[in-house]
Design a protein around this motif. Structure first.
Motif, PDB file in Angstrom:
ATOM      1  N   GLY A 136      -2.450   7.702  10.296  1.00  0.00           N
ATOM      2  CA  GLY A 136      -3.641   8.484   9.946  1.00  0.00           C
ATOM      3  C   GLY A 136      -3.329   9.839   9.317  1.00  0.00           C
ATOM      4  N   LEU A 137      -2.033  10.112   9.093  1.00  0.00           N
ATOM      5  CA  LEU A 137      -1.680  11.426   8.539  1.00  0.00           C
ATOM      6  C   LEU A 137      -2.314  11.657   7.170  1.00  0.00           C
ATOM      7  CD1 LEU A 137       0.239  13.948   9.150  1.00  0.00           C
ATOM      8  CD2 LEU A 137       1.680  12.951   7.379  1.00  0.00           C
ATOM      9  N   PHE A 138      -2.317  10.606   6.355  1.00  0.00           N
ATOM     10  CA  PHE A 138      -2.872  10.741   5.002  1.00  0.00           C
ATOM     11  C   PHE A 138      -4.343  11.149   5.059  1.00  0.00           C
ATOM     12  CE2 PHE A 138      -4.897   8.894   1.173  1.00  0.00           C
ATOM     13  CZ  PHE A 138      -4.140   9.513   0.187  1.00  0.00           C
ATOM     14  N   PHE A 166       5.195  10.218  -0.740  1.00  0.00           N
ATOM     15  CA  PHE A 166       4.758   8.821  -0.741  1.00  0.00           C
ATOM     16  C   PHE A 166       4.815   8.280   0.684  1.00  0.00           C
ATOM     17  CE2 PHE A 166       6.815   9.693  -4.842  1.00  0.00           C
ATOM     18  CZ  PHE A 166       5.740   9.480  -5.690  1.00  0.00           C
ATOM     19  N   ILE A 167       3.652   7.900   1.212  1.00  0.00           N
ATOM     20  CA  ILE A 167       3.594   7.331   2.559  1.00  0.00           C
ATOM     21  C   ILE A 167       3.370   5.829   2.433  1.00  0.00           C
ATOM     22  CG2 ILE A 167       2.300   7.283   4.744  1.00  0.00           C
ATOM     23  CD1 ILE A 167       1.568  10.207   4.283  1.00  0.00           C
ATOM     24  N   ARG A 184       0.837  -1.202   0.000  1.00  0.00           N
ATOM     25  CA  ARG A 184       0.000   0.000   0.000  1.00  0.00           C
ATOM     26  C   ARG A 184       0.873   1.253   0.000  1.00  0.00           C
ATOM     27  NH1 ARG A 184      -4.211   1.260   3.800  1.00  0.00           N
ATOM     28  NH2 ARG A 184      -2.889   0.559   5.523  1.00  0.00           N
ATOM     29  N   VAL A 185       0.550   2.192  -0.857  1.00  0.00           N
ATOM     30  CA  VAL A 185       1.267   3.466  -0.886  1.00  0.00           C
ATOM     31  C   VAL A 185       0.241   4.591  -0.969  1.00  0.00           C
ATOM     32  CG1 VAL A 185       2.931   4.925  -2.114  1.00  0.00           C
ATOM     33  CG2 VAL A 185       3.281   2.456  -2.058  1.00  0.00           C
ATOM     34  N   GLN A 186       0.428   5.600  -0.100  1.00  0.00           N
ATOM     35  CA  GLN A 186      -0.468   6.757  -0.110  1.00  0.00           C
ATOM     36  C   GLN A 186       0.281   7.938  -0.722  1.00  0.00           C
ATOM     37  OE1 GLN A 186      -1.114   6.544   4.093  1.00  0.00           O
ATOM     38  NE2 GLN A 186      -3.125   5.585   3.850  1.00  0.00           N
ATOM     39  N   VAL A 187      -0.262   8.445  -1.798  1.00  0.00           N
ATOM     40  CA  VAL A 187       0.421   9.489  -2.563  1.00  0.00           C
ATOM     41  C   VAL A 187      -0.258  10.835  -2.342  1.00  0.00           C
ATOM     42  CG1 VAL A 187       1.135  10.183  -4.882  1.00  0.00           C
ATOM     43  CG2 VAL A 187       0.883   7.750  -4.336  1.00  0.00           C
ATOM     44  N   THR A 188       0.539  11.860  -2.062  1.00  0.00           N
ATOM     45  CA  THR A 188      -0.004  13.216  -1.981  1.00  0.00           C
ATOM     46  C   THR A 188       0.795  14.111  -2.924  1.00  0.00           C
ATOM     47  OG1 THR A 188      -0.524  12.892   0.357  1.00  0.00           O
ATOM     48  CG2 THR A 188      -0.562  15.155  -0.452  1.00  0.00           C
ATOM     49  N   SER A 189       0.093  14.816  -3.809  1.00  0.00           N
ATOM     50  CA  SER A 189       0.799  15.796  -4.633  1.00  0.00           C
ATOM     51  C   SER A 189       0.785  17.110  -3.890  1.00  0.00           C
ATOM     52  CB  SER A 189       0.145  15.929  -6.003  1.00  0.00           C
ATOM     53  OG  SER A 189      -1.196  16.360  -5.871  1.00  0.00           O
ATOM     54  N   LEU A 190       1.966  17.716  -3.801  1.00  0.00           N
ATOM     55  CA  LEU A 190       2.119  18.990  -3.103  1.00  0.00           C
ATOM     56  C   LEU A 190       2.677  19.990  -4.103  1.00  0.00           C
ATOM     57  CD1 LEU A 190       3.896  17.093  -0.336  1.00  0.00           C
ATOM     58  CD2 LEU A 190       2.071  18.629   0.303  1.00  0.00           C
ATOM     59  N   ASP A 191       2.724  21.273  -3.693  1.00  0.00           N
ATOM     60  CA  ASP A 191       3.377  22.285  -4.545  1.00  0.00           C
ATOM     61  C   ASP A 191       4.873  22.251  -4.242  1.00  0.00           C
ATOM     62  OD1 ASP A 191       0.974  23.101  -5.645  1.00  0.00           O
ATOM     63  OD2 ASP A 191       0.639  24.574  -4.086  1.00  0.00           O
ATOM     64  N   SER A 232      -0.848  -0.928  -4.454  1.00  0.00           N
ATOM     65  CA  SER A 232      -2.183  -0.348  -4.348  1.00  0.00           C
ATOM     66  C   SER A 232      -2.042   1.094  -3.882  1.00  0.00           C
ATOM     67  CB  SER A 232      -2.990  -1.191  -3.355  1.00  0.00           C
ATOM     68  OG  SER A 232      -4.148  -0.511  -2.966  1.00  0.00           O
ATOM     69  N   PHE A 233      -2.335   2.028  -4.774  1.00  0.00           N
ATOM     70  CA  PHE A 233      -2.164   3.444  -4.458  1.00  0.00           C
ATOM     71  C   PHE A 233      -3.484   4.075  -4.025  1.00  0.00           C
ATOM     72  CE2 PHE A 233       1.156   2.688  -7.671  1.00  0.00           C
ATOM     73  CZ  PHE A 233       2.263   3.252  -7.067  1.00  0.00           C
ATOM     74  N   GLU A 234      -3.385   4.936  -3.011  1.00  0.00           N
ATOM     75  CA  GLU A 234      -4.459   5.871  -2.688  1.00  0.00           C
ATOM     76  C   GLU A 234      -3.849   7.235  -2.942  1.00  0.00           C
ATOM     77  OE1 GLU A 234      -6.782   4.804   1.166  1.00  0.00           O
ATOM     78  OE2 GLU A 234      -4.744   4.034   1.367  1.00  0.00           O
TER      79      GLU A 234
END
Ligand SMILES: [Cu+2]
Length: 291
Positions: free
Chosen positions: A263-265, A133-134, A121-128, A155-157
């Motif tokens: 739970g940061l994501f 990747f968490i 599992r990988v949690q992706v956040t796009s930032l400026d 499995s990406f979120e």
């Protein structure tokens, strides 16, 4: 002969850019994407090739010097021709539509990849303007660098800290949008170890041009080693360090976080829905005004 060489040079120049792109897939989803592309191309050639041949053929046959070509200024309608010119395009539309419909359901971003291996599992956040990747199950995180085990479904979120972005690793397959306040899903897999270029496929402002990340697919043992090594270096990723990371910055050198607040994501996603939240400082003022 000279023209042959020219054709080769033009071909090399135009296709040279495709070496690490969608035409060189390294995983099942990318391979399926390319198959849809090639099938659609093949079906459409069923119109394109006859039209080109017929154009040249008609021009040649009705040349001024051809005594056998009949001049028929009163010709208006031919049932047989109508049938031909409507049936081929109709067939093409049905076939291309069918290929796209079936194919895109097969590679639906939400659909898990069939495998005996437990997905990562990988949690992706796009930032400026960088990618976070968490790894929730490993408790580590990285910026502008995505390590994955080869042969393992990932499995990406995905979400965004503000501006909409598009997550795209051409050699692994389907791109997908990241949007503030919501989570999109994507499943990809690299079949063999290798390094692949990842990018943002949607313009998102000043630092967009440098929003690249490297995907490093390694043997599963190597991945476990990377996780262990990552746990021993760098900062913790918590609300405070996330707020620092979320400040706009471009061309960020890849680095990692030793741990991640559980739970940061989810709090990134939720905070994006409320204006002025502690975690929404990453969005430029213009974005916040729009919310
Ligand atoms: Cu669109």
């Amino acid at each position: 002969m000279r023209y042959g060489l020219l054709a080769v040079l033009i071909g090399a120049a135009t296709l040279g850019g495709c070496a690490e792109g969608v035409l060189d897939p390294k995983g099942p989803i990318a391979a399926a994407d390319r198959q849809i592309l090639l099938n659609s191309l093949g079906i459409m050639l069923a119109i394109v090739i006859p039209v080109i041949v017929a154009t040249l053929g008609v021009a040649f046959w009705f040349r001024a010097s051809n005594e056998r070509a009949r001049y028929r200024p009163n010709f208006v309608y031919s049932g047989r021709l109508e049938l031909l010119v409507w049936s081929i395009p109709a067939m093409t539309v049905f076939l291309v539509g069918g290929v796209a419909w079936v194919g895109s359901h097969e590679v639906s971003p939400r659909k898990p990849i069939a495998s005996n291996v437990t997905p990562l599992r990988v949690q992706v956040t796009s930032l400026d303007w960088k990618w976070l990747f968490i790894y929730p199950d490993q408790g580590v995180a990285s910026v502008n660098y995505l390590a994955i085990p080869a042969g393992t479904p990932v499995s990406f979120e995905l979400t965004s800290s503000g501006v909409m972005n598009s997550f795209f690793v051409p050699q692994l397959g389907s791109q997908i949008y990241t949007m503030a306040g919501m989570v999109t899903r994507l499943h990809l897999q690299a079949d063999q170890p290798g390094s692949f270029r990842g990018m943002s496929a949607q313009y998102s402002g000043e630092g967009f041009a440098d929003m690249y990340f490297n995907v490093e697919a390694v043997a599963p043992e190597k991945f476990a080693e990377w996780v262990d090594a990552t746990r021993n270096v760098g900062m913790e990723l918590n609300a405070t360090t996330y707020a620092q990371l979320a400040k706009p910055s471009a061309a960020v050198t890849p680095f990692t976080y030793r741990s991640v607040t559980p739970g940061l994501f989810d709090s990134i996603r939720v905070s994006d829905m409320q204006s002025g939240g502690a975690m929404s400082h990453g969005s430029p003022a213009s974005m916040r005004a729009e919310k």
